[in-house]
Design a protein around this motif. Structure first.
Motif, PDB file in Angstrom:
ATOM      1  N   SER A  86      17.091  42.047  13.807  1.00 55.89           N
ATOM      2  CA  SER A  86      18.436  42.637  13.780  1.00 55.89           C
ATOM      3  C   SER A  86      18.389  44.054  13.195  1.00 55.89           C
ATOM      4  O   SER A  86      19.129  44.932  13.641  1.00 55.89           O
ATOM      5  N   ILE A  87      17.522  44.278  12.212  1.00 59.36           N
ATOM      6  CA  ILE A  87      17.395  45.621  11.632  1.00 59.36           C
ATOM      7  C   ILE A  87      16.820  46.588  12.663  1.00 59.36           C
ATOM      8  O   ILE A  87      17.294  47.721  12.792  1.00 59.36           O
ATOM      9  N   GLU A  88      15.805  46.133  13.410  1.00 56.93           N
ATOM     10  CA  GLU A  88      15.227  46.985  14.454  1.00 56.93           C
ATOM     11  C   GLU A  88      16.271  47.330  15.517  1.00 56.93           C
ATOM     12  O   GLU A  88      16.345  48.462  15.993  1.00 56.93           O
ATOM     13  N   ASP A  89      17.087  46.335  15.891  1.00 56.46           N
ATOM     14  CA  ASP A  89      18.137  46.548  16.887  1.00 56.46           C
ATOM     15  C   ASP A  89      19.171  47.553  16.373  1.00 56.46           C
ATOM     16  O   ASP A  89      19.568  48.479  17.087  1.00 56.46           O
ATOM     17  N   GLU A  90      19.573  47.377  15.112  1.00 53.31           N
ATOM     18  CA  GLU A  90      20.543  48.294  14.512  1.00 53.31           C
ATOM     19  C   GLU A  90      19.965  49.709  14.425  1.00 53.31           C
ATOM     20  O   GLU A  90      20.663  50.687  14.708  1.00 53.31           O
ATOM     21  N   LEU A  91      18.683  49.806  14.072  1.00 55.79           N
ATOM     22  CA  LEU A  91      18.030  51.118  14.002  1.00 55.79           C
ATOM     23  C   LEU A  91      18.018  51.788  15.375  1.00 55.79           C
ATOM     24  O   LEU A  91      18.254  52.985  15.491  1.00 55.79           O
ATOM     25  N   TRP A  92      17.785  50.995  16.421  1.00 50.11           N
ATOM     26  CA  TRP A  92      17.779  51.543  17.774  1.00 50.11           C
ATOM     27  C   TRP A  92      19.151  52.137  18.109  1.00 50.11           C
ATOM     28  O   TRP A  92      19.244  53.239  18.650  1.00 50.11           O
ATOM     29  N   HIS A  93      20.223  51.423  17.749  1.00 51.81           N
ATOM     30  CA  HIS A  93      21.584  51.909  18.015  1.00 51.81           C
ATOM     31  C   HIS A  93      21.896  53.162  17.186  1.00 51.81           C
ATOM     32  O   HIS A  93      22.494  54.115  17.700  1.00 51.81           O
ATOM     33  N   GLN A 146      21.884  56.310   7.450  1.00 52.45           N
ATOM     34  CA  GLN A 146      21.784  54.896   7.808  1.00 52.45           C
ATOM     35  C   GLN A 146      20.405  54.602   8.389  1.00 52.45           C
ATOM     36  O   GLN A 146      19.797  53.568   8.066  1.00 52.45           O
ATOM     37  N   ALA A 147      19.897  55.490   9.225  1.00 56.39           N
ATOM     38  CA  ALA A 147      18.562  55.297   9.805  1.00 56.39           C
ATOM     39  C   ALA A 147      17.493  55.291   8.714  1.00 56.39           C
ATOM     40  O   ALA A 147      16.560  54.481   8.761  1.00 56.39           O
ATOM     41  N   MET A 148      17.630  56.164   7.721  1.00 53.90           N
ATOM     42  CA  MET A 148      16.668  56.183   6.615  1.00 53.90           C
ATOM     43  C   MET A 148      16.682  54.855   5.860  1.00 53.90           C
ATOM     44  O   MET A 148      15.627  54.312   5.505  1.00 53.90           O
ATOM     45  N   LYS A 149      17.889  54.321   5.636  1.00 49.23           N
ATOM     46  CA  LYS A 149      18.005  53.033   4.933  1.00 49.23           C
ATOM     47  C   LYS A 149      17.346  51.913   5.742  1.00 49.23           C
ATOM     48  O   LYS A 149      16.635  51.067   5.191  1.00 49.23           O
ATOM     49  N   LEU A 150      17.593  51.928   7.048  1.00 51.17           N
ATOM     50  CA  LEU A 150      17.024  50.885   7.894  1.00 51.17           C
ATOM     51  C   LEU A 150      15.505  50.993   7.958  1.00 51.17           C
ATOM     52  O   LEU A 150      14.799  49.976   7.932  1.00 51.17           O
ATOM     53  N   ARG A 151      14.991  52.221   8.037  1.00 53.83           N
ATOM     54  CA  ARG A 151      13.524  52.403   8.051  1.00 53.83           C
ATOM     55  C   ARG A 151      12.911  51.915   6.746  1.00 53.83           C
ATOM     56  O   ARG A 151      11.820  51.325   6.740  1.00 53.83           O
ATOM     57  N   THR A 181      23.231  63.592   8.302  1.00 52.62           N
ATOM     58  CA  THR A 181      24.506  63.006   8.720  1.00 52.62           C
ATOM     59  C   THR A 181      24.552  61.546   8.264  1.00 52.62           C
ATOM     60  O   THR A 181      23.546  60.984   7.825  1.00 52.62           O
ATOM     61  N   ALA A 182      25.708  60.942   8.398  1.00 49.78           N
ATOM     62  CA  ALA A 182      25.866  59.537   8.010  1.00 49.78           C
ATOM     63  C   ALA A 182      24.912  58.655   8.823  1.00 49.78           C
ATOM     64  O   ALA A 182      24.300  57.725   8.284  1.00 49.78           O
ATOM     65  N   ALA A 183      24.771  58.954  10.101  1.00 45.75           N
ATOM     66  CA  ALA A 183      23.881  58.161  10.949  1.00 45.75           C
ATOM     67  C   ALA A 183      22.422  58.337  10.516  1.00 45.75           C
ATOM     68  O   ALA A 183      21.647  57.374  10.506  1.00 45.75           O
ATOM     69  N   GLU A 184      22.048  59.562  10.154  1.00 51.73           N
ATOM     70  CA  GLU A 184      20.680  59.798   9.694  1.00 51.73           C
ATOM     71  C   GLU A 184      20.411  59.072   8.376  1.00 51.73           C
ATOM     72  O   GLU A 184      19.327  58.520   8.174  1.00 51.73           O
ATOM     73  N   GLN A 244      19.730  55.281  16.052  1.00 50.65           N
ATOM     74  CA  GLN A 244      18.930  56.378  16.589  1.00 50.65           C
ATOM     75  C   GLN A 244      19.599  56.971  17.829  1.00 50.65           C
ATOM     76  O   GLN A 244      19.557  58.186  18.042  1.00 50.65           O
ATOM     77  N   ALA A 245      20.247  56.136  18.633  1.00 57.45           N
ATOM     78  CA  ALA A 245      20.980  56.638  19.803  1.00 57.45           C
ATOM     79  C   ALA A 245      22.124  57.550  19.353  1.00 57.45           C
ATOM     80  O   ALA A 245      22.377  58.595  19.966  1.00 57.45           O
ATOM     81  N   VAL A 246      22.804  57.174  18.272  1.00 51.90           N
ATOM     82  CA  VAL A 246      23.882  58.002  17.727  1.00 51.90           C
ATOM     83  C   VAL A 246      23.311  59.332  17.223  1.00 51.90           C
ATOM     84  O   VAL A 246      23.877  60.403  17.472  1.00 51.90           O
ATOM     85  N   ILE A 247      22.170  59.273  16.529  1.00 55.01           N
ATOM     86  CA  ILE A 247      21.534  60.494  16.017  1.00 55.01           C
ATOM     87  C   ILE A 247      21.155  61.414  17.168  1.00 55.01           C
ATOM     88  O   ILE A 247      21.380  62.628  17.105  1.00 55.01           O
TER      89      ILE A 247
END
Length: 164
Positions: A128-135, A91-96, A86-89, A137-140
């Motif tokens: 900020s990247i860790e915070d964004e990843l946390w958000h 985004q999470a891959m990019k942030l990781r 998904t789009a959120a997944e 991940q909540a969406v995922i």
């Protein structure tokens, strides 16, 4: 000759050393994640086939039947892995990936290795990247709960239709 994903993976394996990566790619002594997954599936299939043959050769006991049924239960799990992210997944891959890059920079600094000045601002963005990843991940997690609920609803509807 090589896909961008393959080149990126090789760069990661060789700690972004371009000359070592080129040698690595040309030597073709590497396995991609996809190749490893395929190899693992083939080994599992061969192991299951060997178990089935052994079960057929001996008297089929109830325990042997249970073992033979287990791979069928794993198939839906594999199907979940095969769906597009998904789009959120994504985004999470990019942030990781960004966090992995930051960790590499931090490791180089810890070893007192030379780090490009242009890479240093990335360190400031870690929180900020860790915070964004946390958000994200909540969406995922929410999307996964929705998919599971939809799957359960579909099963209930199917059972209701079969009962009629």
């Amino acid at each position: 000759q090589f896909s961008p994903d393959l080149v990126c993976e090789a760069l990661i394996q060789k700690d972004e050393d371009v000359s070592a990566t080129v040698e690595f790619l040309l030597s073709a002594n590497f396995e991609t994640k996809a190749t490893k997954k395929k190899k693992k599936k083939q080994e599992a299939a061969q192991g299951a086939a060997a178990e089935d043959e052994a079960a057929e050769a001996s008297a089929p006991a109830p325990e042997a039947k249970a073992v033979a049924e287990e791979p069928a239960e794993d198939e839906p799990l594999e199907a979940k892995e095969e769906r597009p992210p998904t789009a959120a997944e994504k985004q999470a891959m990019k942030l990781r990936k960004k966090l992995r890059e930051i960790e590499r920079i931090e490791e180089r600094l810890a070893r007192n290795e030379k780090v490009d000045k242009m890479q240093l601002p990335k360190l400031e963005k870690k929180a900020s990247i860790e915070d964004e990843l946390w958000h994200v991940q909540a969406v995922i997690d929410e999307e996964e709960r929705d998919r599971e609920q939809a799957h359960l609803d579909a099963e209930i509807e199917q059972q209701r239709l079969m009962a009629e």
